[in-house]
Design a protein around this motif. Sequence first.
Motif, short mmCIF file in Angstrom:
data_model
loop_
_atom_site.label_atom_id
_atom_site.label_comp_id
_atom_site.label_asym_id
_atom_site.label_seq_id
_atom_site.Cartn_x
_atom_site.Cartn_y
_atom_site.Cartn_z
N ARG A 59 0.76 -1.04 0.48
CA ARG A 59 -0.34 0.40 -0.03
C ARG A 59 0.55 1.49 -0.27
N LEU A 60 1.95 1.17 0.84
CA LEU A 60 2.09 2.12 0.65
C LEU A 60 3.22 2.75 -0.49
N THR A 61 3.90 1.72 -1.11
CA THR A 61 4.67 2.24 -1.82
C THR A 61 3.58 1.96 -3.48
N LYS A 62 2.58 1.50 -3.28
CA LYS A 62 1.93 1.93 -4.41
C LYS A 62 2.31 3.24 -5.66
N THR A 63 1.84 4.56 -5.19
CA THR A 63 2.41 5.84 -5.63
C THR A 63 3.37 6.29 -5.11
N SER A 64 4.12 5.84 -4.36
CA SER A 64 5.35 6.69 -3.38
C SER A 64 6.42 6.84 -3.36
N GLN A 65 7.09 7.31 -4.67
CA GLN A 65 8.52 6.82 -4.50
C GLN A 65 9.20 7.71 -3.53
N ARG A 66 8.20 8.02 -2.81
CA ARG A 66 10.10 8.17 -1.76
C ARG A 66 9.83 6.90 -0.46
N CYS A 67 8.44 6.05 -0.32
CA CYS A 67 8.60 4.98 -0.39
C CYS A 67 8.97 3.95 -0.21
N ARG A 68 9.22 3.88 -1.60
CA ARG A 68 10.45 2.65 -2.45
C ARG A 68 11.44 2.88 -1.89
N ARG A 69 11.71 3.64 -1.77
CA ARG A 69 13.85 4.24 -1.55
C ARG A 69 13.43 3.25 -0.17
N GLN A 70 12.69 4.69 0.82
CA GLN A 70 11.99 4.36 2.27
C GLN A 70 12.63 2.45 2.77
N LEU A 71 11.80 2.37 1.89
CA LEU A 71 11.15 0.08 1.99
C LEU A 71 12.08 -0.35 1.87
N SER A 72 13.70 -0.16 1.18
CA SER A 72 14.69 -1.15 0.79
C SER A 72 14.47 -2.12 1.06
N GLU A 73 15.14 -1.72 2.72
CA GLU A 73 15.87 -2.40 3.79
C GLU A 73 14.38 -3.72 3.49
N ALA A 74 13.51 -3.68 3.44
CA ALA A 74 12.25 -4.82 3.47
C ALA A 74 12.88 -6.15 1.92
N VAL A 75 13.42 -5.27 1.00
CA VAL A 75 13.34 -6.53 -0.05
C VAL A 75 13.50 -8.00 0.61
N ASN A 104 5.66 -3.59 -6.62
CA ASN A 104 5.70 -1.55 -6.22
C ASN A 104 6.64 -2.13 -5.95
N LEU A 105 7.72 -2.13 -4.79
CA LEU A 105 8.78 -1.80 -4.93
C LEU A 105 9.41 -1.93 -5.91
N ALA A 106 10.00 -2.37 -6.55
CA ALA A 106 10.19 -2.38 -7.95
C ALA A 106 10.20 -1.40 -9.56
N VAL A 107 8.76 -0.69 -9.19
CA VAL A 107 8.33 0.09 -10.18
C VAL A 107 9.27 1.40 -10.39
N ASP A 109 12.36 2.34 -9.71
CA ASP A 109 12.82 2.36 -9.04
C ASP A 109 14.54 1.40 -9.09
N GLU A 110 15.50 1.63 -10.32
CA GLU A 110 16.26 0.32 -10.65
C GLU A 110 17.24 -0.01 -10.10
N LYS A 111 17.31 0.35 -8.28
CA LYS A 111 18.26 -0.03 -7.25
C LYS A 111 17.09 -1.04 -6.13
N ASN A 112 16.49 -0.84 -6.66
CA ASN A 112 15.66 -2.26 -6.22
C ASN A 112 15.21 -3.31 -6.85
N LYS A 113 14.82 -3.01 -8.15
CA LYS A 113 14.98 -3.74 -9.11
C LYS A 113 16.76 -4.78 -9.13
#
Length: 395
Positions: A59-75, A104-107, A109-113
């Motif tokens: 839910r948090l990473t659905k539209t927020s690029q900032r949350c994708r970065r912040q939640l990268s530790e969840a990978v 959603n984390l990968a969308v 976001d190259e680093k998360n991919k």
Amino acid sequence: MKSAADNHSSSPDSNSEADNNMTRSISSSSPSSAVQRALLLIQSDDSDSKLQAAREIRRLTKTSQRCRRQLSEAVKPLVSMLRVRVDWPESQPQHEAALLALLNLAVKDEKNKISIVEAGALEPIICFLKSQDLNLQEYATASLLTLSASTVNKPIITASGAIPLLVQVLKHGSPQARADAVMALSNLSTHPNNLHVILETEPIPSIVNLLKNCKKSSKTAEKCSALIESLAGFEEGRIALTSEEGGVLAVVEVLENGSLQSREHAVGALLTMCQSDRCKYREPILREGVIPGLLELTVQGTPKSQSKAQMLLQLLRESPYPRSELQPDTLENIVCNIISQIDGEDQSGKAKKMLAEMVQVSMEQSLRHLQQRALVCTPTEKLPIASCTSEVSSK
């Protein structure tokens, strides 16, 4: 058509009451607090807490690029959820929640991919492609679509054996999975040597089938056309396309009705075929009525499309017979003058005039044909003139 990444990111979860309470609690907190809470729960040893955290991360990473970065530790914890044994009762919701969160984390976001692949996600994702659970197969296909957008990941995904499985999904998957599979294959096809791997799986019949049934202006049609253009660079691909019933026609229909990018790929595929062996492929292309679409493309296409359309018209117009043997008002002679006349100002007007000439010639030829038929009829079979005129005007 949207990809499954879009569809599943926006679809609601069937959460339990406890999950709903937890989500409301986190949602009422600040974004930073919600992120920290989700990171804490995803690393818990409790499977229910992990499940709730995965859904919240999604839910948090659905539209927020900032949350994708912040939640990268969840990978890494999410990837570990993919490895839950399939025979465990809780495995299916765990797998689905983790896949959708990773998606959603990968969308964008190259680093998360890259991190997702490095964490070992490909092995379970590949297994899910073989699943009899169509939802899980669909989510896995969408994940590969997103991960394959990374240049770093392309060779790794290929080495994992994903391509043959994606082609199987393209043949037998759900409509959404088939659309995502062709997009993933298109992504992978841009890496050197991957086209050879794709060709070995004999994907052309499935690509053509998808192209026939999708909207010609859709993203799916664009990716199908891009793949066909790439595969047409090989003799096996050209033979497969012309051998498939309606294969060349499907490409011509995209050339006529597709998006600008799709039309560019379509004319590129036909041009590649004709350049490789004009004698072999000229007739199959002409037979599908490609000329009007090519004429329009010389005026309304992208610069590349216009150039390719002109080159293809040049190849299609040439006749093995001397020009003097042709009647001056034949369709072929009109097309023969196109290349020299479309340059310069007022291209649109010239193209429209040429199309009008082609229609006029076609009508005159039809009328002559009907008159010839009438001459050989017996007096009782002879058609009245009004009937002939009516038939001509209806064409």
